[in-house]
Write an enzyme that holds these catalytic residues in place. Structure first.
Site, short mmCIF file in Angstrom:
data_model
loop_
_atom_site.label_atom_id
_atom_site.label_comp_id
_atom_site.label_asym_id
_atom_site.label_seq_id
_atom_site.Cartn_x
_atom_site.Cartn_y
_atom_site.Cartn_z
N GLY A 204 -7.54 6.15 17.08
CA GLY A 204 -8.91 6.65 16.94
C GLY A 204 -9.86 5.52 16.68
O GLY A 204 -9.46 4.40 16.34
N ARG B 248 -13.95 5.44 11.64
CA ARG B 248 -14.41 6.66 10.96
C ARG B 248 -14.15 7.94 11.75
O ARG B 248 -14.86 8.92 11.64
CB ARG B 248 -15.89 6.56 10.62
CG ARG B 248 -16.26 5.43 9.71
CD ARG B 248 -15.63 5.65 8.39
NE ARG B 248 -16.40 5.02 7.33
CZ ARG B 248 -15.86 4.68 6.19
NH1 ARG B 248 -14.58 4.91 5.96
NH2 ARG B 248 -16.57 4.13 5.26
N SER B 249 -13.08 7.93 12.56
CA SER B 249 -12.75 9.11 13.38
C SER B 249 -11.94 10.14 12.62
O SER B 249 -11.82 11.27 13.07
CB SER B 249 -11.96 8.66 14.61
OG SER B 249 -10.72 8.09 14.22
N SER C 19 -6.84 8.15 9.84
CA SER C 19 -5.98 7.93 8.67
C SER C 19 -5.68 9.25 7.96
O SER C 19 -4.54 9.49 7.55
CB SER C 19 -6.63 6.94 7.69
OG SER C 19 -6.67 5.65 8.26
N THR D 264 -1.39 -2.74 5.73
CA THR D 264 -1.38 -4.03 6.42
C THR D 264 -2.65 -4.83 6.18
O THR D 264 -2.71 -6.00 6.55
CB THR D 264 -1.19 -3.83 7.93
OG1 THR D 264 -2.27 -3.04 8.42
CG2 THR D 264 0.14 -3.16 8.23
N HIS E 290 -8.91 5.21 0.35
CA HIS E 290 -7.59 5.51 0.92
C HIS E 290 -6.58 5.73 -0.21
O HIS E 290 -5.79 6.68 -0.16
CB HIS E 290 -7.11 4.35 1.82
CG HIS E 290 -7.65 4.40 3.20
ND1 HIS E 290 -6.87 4.72 4.28
CD2 HIS E 290 -8.90 4.19 3.69
CE1 HIS E 290 -7.61 4.69 5.38
NE2 HIS E 290 -8.84 4.37 5.04
N GLU F 137 2.35 -3.35 0.14
CA GLU F 137 1.29 -4.18 0.72
C GLU F 137 1.98 -5.19 1.63
O GLU F 137 2.46 -6.22 1.19
CB GLU F 137 0.52 -4.90 -0.40
CG GLU F 137 -0.06 -3.98 -1.45
CD GLU F 137 -1.35 -3.29 -1.02
OE1 GLU F 137 -1.99 -3.77 -0.06
OE2 GLU F 137 -1.70 -2.28 -1.64
N ASP G 208 -0.66 1.88 8.00
CA ASP G 208 -2.10 1.90 8.21
C ASP G 208 -2.64 0.50 7.99
O ASP G 208 -2.71 0.04 6.86
CB ASP G 208 -2.76 2.89 7.26
CG ASP G 208 -4.14 3.32 7.69
OD1 ASP G 208 -4.70 2.75 8.64
OD2 ASP G 208 -4.70 4.24 7.05
#
Length: 163
Positions: free
Chosen positions: A7, A10-11, A14, A33, A50, A62, A82
Site C-alpha cells: 500500500g 497512510r493507506s 500496517s 525494520t 505503531h 528491532e 513492518d
C-alpha cells in the site's frame, strides 16, 4: 502462509497486517525494520503510534537490516514484518539480499505477514537516490510476491486481493 500487504503512505496497510497477524492464532513476533532517528519527531511519533496499537503479548524484534537473521531465529509462530521499504533503506547501499529473504520466508514453519510500500504508482522520483529506492523496492516486492501465498493491496483502508 506468507502474506504480502502492499500500500501507499497512510493507506492502512500496517493496520491490515496487524489484524491478519492477530487472527493467525499463534504467538506474534513483530519484526521492525525501521532505524529510528530520535531527532526526527515525526518519525518517532509514527513509531510510537505503531507500538501503541500492538497487543502487549506480542514480542518485538528491532531487526533493521538484520531481517533475514531475525526471521531465521524465530522459525515458529507468526512473524509480522513492518516494513520492506525501511529494510531496503537500512542497507547503506540499498542492496539487500533478496534471495536470502525469500529463502528465510519459505523456510519458516510459522505464518509471515510482510508490509511493504507500493512505490510504483507515485510521482517519478526527482533524484537518483529516489529512483534507486523505487527500483530496488519494486524488485523486492516482485520477489516476495512470487513466494507469497497471498498478496493484498490496501488503498484508503480497503483491501484488494491480487491474483
Amino acid at each position: 502462509m506468507i502474506t504480502l500487504v502492499l500500500g501507499g503512505a497512510r493507506s492502512g496497510k500496517s493496520a491490515v497486517a496487524e489484524r491478519i497477524a492477530a487472527g493467525a492464532g499463534a504467538p506474534v513476533t513483530y519484526v521492525a525494520t525501521a532505524l529510528v532517528d530520535q531527532a526526527d519527531a515525526d518519525h518517532v511519533a509514527r513509531i510510537d503510534a505503531h507500538r501503541a496499537r500492538r497487543p502487549a503479548s506480542w514480542q518485538t524484534v528491532e531487526a533493521g537490516a538484520g531481517l533475514v537473521a531475525a526471521l531465521e531465529a524465530r522459525p515458529d509462530g507468526t512473524a509480522l514484518v513492518d516494513s520492506l521499504g525501511t529494510w531496503v533503506t537500512a542497507h547503506p547501499d540499498m542492496a539487500p539480499d533478496v534471495a536470502a529473504l525469500c529463502a528465510a520466508l519459505t523456510g519458516r514453519r510459522g505464518d509471515t505477514v510482510l508490509v511493504s510500500e507500493e512505490v510504483g504508482l507515485g510521482v517519478h522520483p526527482a533524484s537518483e537516490l529516489g529512483r534507486r529506492f523505487r527500483d530496488v523496492l519494486g524488485e523486492v516486492n516482485l520477489a516476495v510476491a512470487d513466494v507469497a501465498d497471498e498478496v493484498l493491496l490496501v488503498v484508503a483502508g480497503r483491501v484488494l486481493p491480487l491474483e
